[in-house]
Write a protein that holds these residues in place. Sequence first.
Motif: not given
Length: 425
Positions: A225, A230-231, A235, A261, A264-265
């Motif tokens: 990732v 694009d989160f 996922v 990231v 946050q990810f």
Amino acid sequence: MEIARKTRQAAQNLAVLSSEEKNQALESIAQALDGATPEIVAANEEDCRVAEAEGISSALFARLKLGESKLQSAIAGVRDVIKLPDPVGTVQIHRELDDGLILRRVTCPLGVLGIIFEARPEALIQITSLAIKSGNGVILKGGKEAIRSCQILVEVIHRALAGTAVSPDAVQLLTTREEIRTLLGWDDYVDLIIPRGSNAFVRYVQDNTRIPVLGHADGICHLYVDEAVDFAQGVSLAVDGKTQYPAACNAIETLLVHQGVAAQFLPLVAQALQEKGVKLLGDGKTQAIIPVEAATEEDWRTEYSDLILSVKVVESVEEAIGHINTYGSKHTDAIATTNPETAQLFLNLVDAAGVYHNCSTRFADGFRYGFGAEVGISTQQMPPRGPVGLEGLVTYKYKLIGQGHIAATYSGKEAKPFTHRDIAE
């Protein structure tokens, strides 16, 4: 030895059959399997019962189980193979060397395939259909846990072939572990060995035979990732790659996340994966963000085939590529990113049979590629590589037709030049 001789003879006869005759044999197999569904499912249920009593792993049990829906999918796969073009007899080169001296390179069967595979009984159906379509005989050795399933499948296939132009002797089944060593010594009768199992087993096969080996070992697949991701998409790819069928060789075993990231990810993907029952292991940087057990050096080299995923935070795409090329099995690896330049760097530098951008590693499959089925996925460097379908089961020969031409005409001081003119089909 008698089995080997019979298979070789049947393969020689099969090699010259027409496409129509081979397709008729495959349709007979499909109909016979459909009609014998209750017998096949019952045999598989007994295999599953015995395997459970002997403590089979959950991953291997998932591969062993052949319910009616999985069987119907395998039967549909046989009919998909019927629809594919015949790979035998294709003219790859048609060239005039000189007036009246014509060269053709034409595809032809390999001969006899020796397939040693794990618990998956539906693999026997896929392999048999591809072998017949490509004009090859096949000697099969399934795992001991699937012995009843394999025996009934071969019995049904033999009954189906008895009324066709394809001899039942073209499909043979070995049932004991001792016969593996015997099969590996049949270099006069078997042209290619395809082992489907662990790295250790593939190495054992390679070290104990003079027959060429097409190796499919561990499936240690990765999803990286990127910081430009694009989160929601990242996922989704992680969840599908790990949980859609965790026992598959194309399921991801390691998730690499860019440090830009990660904070946050990781909480997002951890929640989604844990809701699916996935146990997460992580390096120190991962543990500083989400509460997971520590991943060890061995975890990066492990194919879990289960709801377990190792997670590592990396500083860059270059570090991700280095990790994959160090610990991966050259099967299938993917990147989730919205940056096309980063994606191209990943696709170009990751050394794997399949390299994907913004899609799940679970697409690494002969059926999904439109091959109808596959005999396995090859992680070797030389072709065929990746899912091996019909095109990986043929070789070619050069056919040269002249009119009394001799080599002396084209040598010496008065040598006549070749025309080397390609001829349109």
